[in-house]
Design a protein around this motif. Structure first.
Motif, PDB file in Angstrom:
ATOM      1  N   GLU A   5       0.664  -1.241   0.114  1.00 45.22           N
ATOM      2  CA  GLU A   5      -0.082  -0.084  -0.051  1.00 45.22           C
ATOM      3  C   GLU A   5       0.888   1.311  -0.046  1.00 45.22           C
ATOM      4  O   GLU A   5       0.557   2.164  -0.644  1.00 45.22           O
ATOM      5  N   GLN A   6       2.066   1.341   0.926  1.00 40.57           N
ATOM      6  CA  GLN A   6       2.653   2.574   0.963  1.00 40.57           C
ATOM      7  C   GLN A   6       3.865   2.574  -0.145  1.00 40.57           C
ATOM      8  O   GLN A   6       4.316   3.604  -0.369  1.00 40.57           O
ATOM      9  N   GLY A   7       4.391   1.459  -0.542  1.00 38.41           N
ATOM     10  CA  GLY A   7       5.775   1.567  -1.133  1.00 38.41           C
ATOM     11  C   GLY A   7       5.438   1.286  -2.703  1.00 38.41           C
ATOM     12  O   GLY A   7       6.670   0.979  -3.360  1.00 38.41           O
ATOM     13  N   MET A   8       4.056   1.073  -3.117  1.00 38.54           N
ATOM     14  CA  MET A   8       4.151   0.728  -4.504  1.00 38.54           C
ATOM     15  C   MET A   8       2.762   1.623  -5.109  1.00 38.54           C
ATOM     16  O   MET A   8       2.173   2.194  -4.324  1.00 38.54           O
ATOM     17  N   GLY A   9       2.717   1.866  -6.324  1.00 42.62           N
ATOM     18  CA  GLY A   9       1.751   2.758  -6.837  1.00 42.62           C
ATOM     19  C   GLY A   9       1.500   2.227  -8.520  1.00 42.62           C
ATOM     20  O   GLY A   9       2.203   1.191  -9.006  1.00 42.62           O
ATOM     21  N   GLY A  10       0.731   2.920  -8.918  1.00 42.35           N
ATOM     22  CA  GLY A  10       0.764   2.986 -10.452  1.00 42.35           C
ATOM     23  C   GLY A  10      -0.320   1.702 -11.001  1.00 42.35           C
ATOM     24  O   GLY A  10      -1.474   1.759 -10.313  1.00 42.35           O
ATOM     25  N   LEU A  11       0.226   0.805 -11.860  1.00 39.33           N
ATOM     26  CA  LEU A  11      -0.544   0.017 -12.407  1.00 39.33           C
ATOM     27  C   LEU A  11      -0.757  -1.392 -11.945  1.00 39.33           C
ATOM     28  O   LEU A  11      -0.156  -2.221 -12.101  1.00 39.33           O
ATOM     29  N   MET A  12      -1.713  -1.339 -10.909  1.00 36.92           N
ATOM     30  CA  MET A  12      -1.908  -2.441  -9.808  1.00 36.92           C
ATOM     31  C   MET A  12      -3.084  -2.528  -9.671  1.00 36.92           C
ATOM     32  O   MET A  12      -3.699  -1.584  -9.165  1.00 36.92           O
ATOM     33  N   MET A  13      -3.690  -3.820  -9.497  1.00 35.56           N
ATOM     34  CA  MET A  13      -4.998  -4.053  -9.009  1.00 35.56           C
ATOM     35  C   MET A  13      -4.987  -5.256  -7.981  1.00 35.56           C
ATOM     36  O   MET A  13      -3.900  -6.080  -7.962  1.00 35.56           O
ATOM     37  N   ALA A  14      -5.711  -5.194  -7.018  1.00 32.70           N
ATOM     38  CA  ALA A  14      -5.767  -6.463  -5.774  1.00 32.70           C
ATOM     39  C   ALA A  14      -6.837  -7.064  -5.921  1.00 32.70           C
ATOM     40  O   ALA A  14      -8.070  -6.464  -6.152  1.00 32.70           O
ATOM     41  N   LEU A  15      -6.921  -8.560  -5.508  1.00 29.56           N
ATOM     42  CA  LEU A  15      -8.119  -8.982  -5.332  1.00 29.56           C
ATOM     43  C   LEU A  15      -8.128 -10.118  -4.128  1.00 29.56           C
ATOM     44  O   LEU A  15      -6.971 -10.372  -3.844  1.00 29.56           O
ATOM     45  N   THR A  16      -9.154 -10.368  -3.521  1.00 27.56           N
ATOM     46  CA  THR A  16      -9.264 -11.240  -2.600  1.00 27.56           C
ATOM     47  C   THR A  16     -10.166 -12.577  -3.086  1.00 27.56           C
ATOM     48  O   THR A  16     -11.109 -12.363  -3.598  1.00 27.56           O
ATOM     49  N   ILE A  17      -9.623 -13.688  -3.086  1.00 29.16           N
ATOM     50  CA  ILE A  17     -10.739 -14.879  -2.923  1.00 29.16           C
ATOM     51  C   ILE A  17     -10.952 -15.629  -1.738  1.00 29.16           C
ATOM     52  O   ILE A  17     -10.050 -15.913  -0.883  1.00 29.16           O
ATOM     53  N   ASP A  18     -12.333 -15.871  -1.494  1.00 28.50           N
ATOM     54  CA  ASP A  18     -12.840 -16.340  -0.335  1.00 28.50           C
ATOM     55  C   ASP A  18     -12.578 -17.740  -0.365  1.00 28.50           C
ATOM     56  O   ASP A  18     -12.915 -18.412  -1.375  1.00 28.50           O
ATOM     57  N   PRO A  19     -12.223 -18.382   0.709  1.00 31.24           N
ATOM     58  CA  PRO A  19     -11.957 -20.047   0.583  1.00 31.24           C
ATOM     59  C   PRO A  19     -13.301 -20.643   0.732  1.00 31.24           C
ATOM     60  O   PRO A  19     -14.117 -20.232   1.194  1.00 31.24           O
ATOM     61  N   ALA A  20     -13.268 -21.606  -0.132  1.00 27.80           N
ATOM     62  CA  ALA A  20     -14.361 -22.699   0.060  1.00 27.80           C
ATOM     63  C   ALA A  20     -14.391 -23.320   1.247  1.00 27.80           C
ATOM     64  O   ALA A  20     -13.615 -23.263   2.031  1.00 27.80           O
ATOM     65  N   PRO A  21     -15.709 -23.840   1.898  1.00 29.10           N
ATOM     66  CA  PRO A  21     -15.818 -24.271   3.244  1.00 29.10           C
ATOM     67  C   PRO A  21     -14.894 -25.479   3.663  1.00 29.10           C
ATOM     68  O   PRO A  21     -14.548 -25.606   4.581  1.00 29.10           O
ATOM     69  N   ASP A  22     -14.608 -26.082   2.622  1.00 25.24           N
ATOM     70  CA  ASP A  22     -13.705 -27.455   2.870  1.00 25.24           C
ATOM     71  C   ASP A  22     -12.316 -27.179   2.770  1.00 25.24           C
ATOM     72  O   ASP A  22     -11.440 -28.131   2.548  1.00 25.24           O
ATOM     73  N   TRP A  23     -11.921 -25.930   2.205  1.00 21.69           N
ATOM     74  CA  TRP A  23     -10.518 -25.502   2.110  1.00 21.69           C
ATOM     75  C   TRP A  23      -9.558 -25.800   3.269  1.00 21.69           C
ATOM     76  O   TRP A  23      -9.970 -25.195   4.260  1.00 21.69           O
ATOM     77  N   GLU A  24      -8.658 -26.394   2.804  1.00 20.64           N
ATOM     78  CA  GLU A  24      -7.601 -26.450   4.071  1.00 20.64           C
ATOM     79  C   GLU A  24      -6.142 -26.243   3.260  1.00 20.64           C
ATOM     80  O   GLU A  24      -5.732 -26.689   2.242  1.00 20.64           O
ATOM     81  N   PRO A  25      -5.122 -25.780   4.089  1.00 23.28           N
ATOM     82  CA  PRO A  25      -3.901 -25.372   3.693  1.00 23.28           C
ATOM     83  C   PRO A  25      -3.215 -26.851   3.280  1.00 23.28           C
ATOM     84  O   PRO A  25      -3.409 -27.920   4.139  1.00 23.28           O
ATOM     85  N   ALA A  26      -2.445 -26.862   2.617  1.00 19.08           N
ATOM     86  CA  ALA A  26      -1.572 -28.301   2.209  1.00 19.08           C
ATOM     87  C   ALA A  26      -0.785 -28.626   3.333  1.00 19.08           C
ATOM     88  O   ALA A  26      -0.225 -27.938   4.246  1.00 19.08           O
ATOM     89  N   SER A  27      -0.488 -30.094   3.373  1.00 13.48           N
ATOM     90  CA  SER A  27       0.130 -30.372   4.168  1.00 13.48           C
ATOM     91  C   SER A  27       1.395 -31.353   3.951  1.00 13.48           C
ATOM     92  O   SER A  27       1.514 -31.581   2.866  1.00 13.48           O
ATOM     93  N   GLY A  28       2.152 -31.680   4.858  1.00 11.42           N
ATOM     94  CA  GLY A  28       3.590 -32.283   4.125  1.00 11.42           C
ATOM     95  C   GLY A  28       3.521 -33.777   4.571  1.00 11.42           C
ATOM     96  O   GLY A  28       2.538 -34.394   4.408  1.00 11.42           O
ATOM     97  N   PRO A  29       4.487 -34.453   4.488  1.00  9.48           N
ATOM     98  CA  PRO A  29       5.909 -34.197   5.200  1.00  9.48           C
ATOM     99  C   PRO A  29       6.598 -33.190   3.965  1.00  9.48           C
ATOM    100  O   PRO A  29       6.341 -33.405   2.708  1.00  9.48           O
ATOM    101  N   TRP A  30       7.683 -32.326   4.476  1.00 13.38           N
ATOM    102  CA  TRP A  30       8.039 -31.333   3.575  1.00 13.38           C
ATOM    103  C   TRP A  30       9.683 -31.600   3.249  1.00 13.38           C
ATOM    104  O   TRP A  30      10.429 -31.896   4.130  1.00 13.38           O
ATOM    105  N   ARG A  31      10.210 -31.504   2.181  1.00 16.44           N
ATOM    106  CA  ARG A  31      11.697 -31.751   1.778  1.00 16.44           C
ATOM    107  C   ARG A  31      12.479 -30.321   2.305  1.00 16.44           C
ATOM    108  O   ARG A  31      11.676 -29.281   1.742  1.00 16.44           O
ATOM    109  N   PRO A  32      13.211 -30.350   3.098  1.00 19.33           N
ATOM    110  CA  PRO A  32      13.804 -29.144   3.635  1.00 19.33           C
ATOM    111  C   PRO A  32      14.796 -28.528   2.612  1.00 19.33           C
ATOM    112  O   PRO A  32      15.726 -29.185   1.693  1.00 19.33           O
TER     113      PRO A  32
END
Length: 660
Positions: free
Chosen positions: A353-380
């Motif tokens: 908001e404070q450090g950028m300007g000009g040609l940019m748009m922002a959008l928000t996508i609301d999560p579906a009721p069953d959405w969950e973040p991805a889970s691991g295990p993760w390669r470090p």
């Protein structure tokens, strides 16, 4: 100070460009009425209303779309009604406030359109873009001073178009008209969409890009629908929505438009006169499209992942901070200098908001009721951000080239090793991910200022996308990575391809000083083989002018290949503004060889686009392009040129027979 800047085509010094720009724009201001030659009574002009093309202008009278317009002056307040403004020529619907952009005209294919224009200026109005396109030549429309005139035409071509006007009465081509008015009257531009069988689905957003330049102070304000970021509309979707946008570049320069986090399909490309529609099976699939000057596009994408995202021009100078009121603006040169050295001039937790300007748009996508973040295990994995030199001494003038320029260096820390401050390198380390493998990448900030990394082209979760101030979820925003702190990025690659990473904070300084690097995602069952799979990353250096490829310029170390082997060349371009041109030549005759196009922006090309072609390609800012080449024995040169065709680097290639 002279700065080499290439906005995708030419290349000239800022000093020369400033003189040329001032002359052109000042003439345009007088000609168009921004320095008005009107006969008004001294009354203050009305204030223009912003709109986002959310409703069609005019009304249906029977089967005819009727639009009644008034050409008049209005005050434009890009940073809000409480801040200073400028008087501009605009269009208004009769009986309503003037609008920026001009009223949105919508018609059905084959529908009759009737437009009436009242010209309140004492200069002839030349209107472009309102007329038939297929059935008859699209002629300019002249409306005499103080007169009212009506034109009827049939919307006989489906697509995304626009209309605009200039004062003075001189009739020239539309392209020349936009050049003559430069960008000073772009705010009279209005979107004009014609719906038909090729594109019958509802349009979610229509974005009209513009730019205003003020010659006395030499600053510019770049806008979407009349406003610069962060005053542009915030869009809102639900997870799973199919989204359709129309984007109109009503400026005289190109803009590589980049959507974070998602591929999009290009349904159509066009310009002032016509629109080319792609068959669904042949739609280009992109994350960045260089929208040429005066060009339009229709795109479609699916809101697959929730969170906050941005859509913006990837030329850093076109999304830079410039939030002062118009009467307090500093010129672009001074703003550039203030951003090149020292700490950021804003709260890092609110960088976008404070450090950028000009040609940019922002959008928000609301999560579906069953959405969950991805889970691991993760390669470090672990990426350490280092820097070397100190800021400039007091009074020193900043430049792209300076011995005191700080070098920012992202370095992959291999297991069992430790990155030290003296191990800085340029550019950043290659990161290799594997398709389908969950990976945890810890980003450790050992520099002296806050930063955050954007994973350009990756279909990644919003929290990890690197946009501080927009990214993340409700109650869990993307944080800045403060000095001495770290941030975990979790990513599972859904597809192989060529991508990039770069800072998304204080871009002018950090990115031009090396805070970027390449990414290769290999197929699930394949190891990356540097003997036949080659990365060519184009970017800038804090210590030498021009484009670099893999950190080098001039004649680089030769590559040794074996005849008959297929080699994949991954071209990636991530400077602040410059276009990269690659070509493969035979030595010593200099003939251009041939290769096969393979991928764009990480997406493999369909068969109808994966063609054998002359070994020349243009890679715009924020784009990646892959090609496959097999060479017979001999000597070759892979050359890098900038957007103006000036040679930057050569990679010699020596090809020997098998077993030779």
């Amino acid at each position: 100070m002279k700065i080499q800047i290439d906005d995708g085509g030419g290349c000239m010094t800022a000093g020369i460009r400033r003189i040329a720009r001032m002359a052109i724009v000042f003439t345009a201001l007088v000609t168009t009425g921004m320095i008005p030659v009107s006969t008004d009574s001294g009354q203050a002009p009305p204030v223009a209303v912003f709109h986002d093309n959310e409703r069609p202008a005019g009304a249906l009278e029977g089967e005819v779309r009727v639009l009644r317009l008034v050409a008049q002056k209005a005050m434009w307040h890009p940073y809000g009604p409480e801040e200073s403004g400028l008087s501009l020529p605009t269009f208004a619907e009769v009986g309503e406030d003037p609008t920026i952009p001009a009223p949105y005209l919508v018609a059905e294919l084959g529908q009759t359109v009737e437009v009436t224009i009242e010209n309140t200026f004492d200069s002839t109005l030349v209107v472009y873009g309102l007329g038939e396109r297929r059935s008859a030549p699209l002629e300019p429309w002249l409306v005499a001073p103080g007169a009212t005139d009506t034109r009827r035409f049939v919307a006989d071509a489906e697509g995304t178009f626009y209309y605009f006007a200039r004062l003075g009465g001189e009739v020239v081509t539309p392209n020349r008209a936009l050049q003559l008015i430069r960008t000073s009257e772009v705010f009279t531009t209005g979107a004009f969409t014609v719906q038909g069988p090729e594109m019958s689905e509802p349009i979610d957003e229509v974005m009209v890009m513009g730019v205003f330049q003020n010659p006395p102070l030499e600053y510019e304000v770049l806008t979407i629908n009349g406003r610069p970021w962060p005053y542009t509309k915030r869009m809102h979707y639900a997870q799973g929505d199919t989204v359709r946008w129309r984007v109109i570049n009503a400026t005289t320069r190109g803009h590589p438009m980049h959507l974070h986090g998602f591929f999009f399909n290009v349904e159509a490309l066009g310009d002032f006169d016509e629109t080319e529609h792609f068959w669904p099976s042949q739609e280009p699939r992109e994350v960045t499209v260089d929208l040429s000057r005066e060009e339009t596009m229709a795109i479609r994408w699916v809101a697959e992942r929730p969170g906050g995202w941005v859509f913006h021009c990837h030329i850093s100078f076109h999304v830079g901070e410039n939030h002062k009121p118009l009467d307090q603006m500093v010129d672009d040169q001074a703003r550039f200098e203030s951003n090149m050295l020292g700490a950021p001039h804003h709260d890092p937790a609110h960088h976008v908001e404070q450090g950028m300007g000009g040609l940019m748009m922002a959008l928000t996508i609301d999560p579906a009721p069953d959405w969950e973040p991805a889970s691991g295990p993760w390669r470090p994995m672990r990426l350490v951000l280092e820097s070397d030199s100190v800021p400039a001494p007091d009074g020193a003038r900043p430049d792209f080239v300076a011995p005191y320029r700080r070098l920012f260096s992202p370095i992959l820390e291999e297991p069992g090793t430790t990155v030290s401050p003296d191990s800085v390198q340029f550019p950043g380390s290659l990161l290799v991910f594997r398709e389908g493998e969950p990976t945890s990448l810890w980003v450790v900030n050992r520099t002296n200022e806050a930063t955050q990394i954007h994973w350009h082209g990756l279909e990644i979760e919003s929290l990890f996308d690197g946009v501080v101030g927009v990214g993340g979820y409700e109650g869990m925003p993307t944080p800045p990575i403060l000095p001495g702190d770290s941030f975990e990025v979790r990513y599972t690659a859904p597809r192989p391809g060529s991508y990039m990473y770069h800072t998304h904070m204080s871009d002018l300084r950090q990115q031009s000083a090396g805070m970027y690097g390449p990414i290769v995602v290999t197929p699930a069952d394949t190891e990356w083989d540097p003997q036949t799979d080659h990365v060519f990353l184009t970017g800038l250096s804090p210590h030498a002018r021009g484009l670099h490829v893999n950190g080098g310029r001039g004649e680089l170390e030769p590559l040794s290949w074996t005849a008959g082997e297929a080699h994949r060349l991954r071209f990636m371009n991530i400077p602040l503004a410059n276009t990269a041109r690659y070509r493969l030549l035979q030595r010593p005759n200099g003939r251009v060889f041939f290769w096969r196009a393979a991928a764009k922006d990480g997406a493999e090309l369909p068969p109808h686009r994966a063609l054998r072609e002359r070994a020349e390609t243009i890679v715009r800012v924020g784009e990646t392009r892959d090609v496959i080449v097999t060479l017979p024995p001999g000597e070759y040169a892979l050359e890098l040129l900038n957007g103006a065709g000036i040679h930057q680097a050569t990679v010699p290639i020596v090809v020997t027979p098998p077993g030779g």
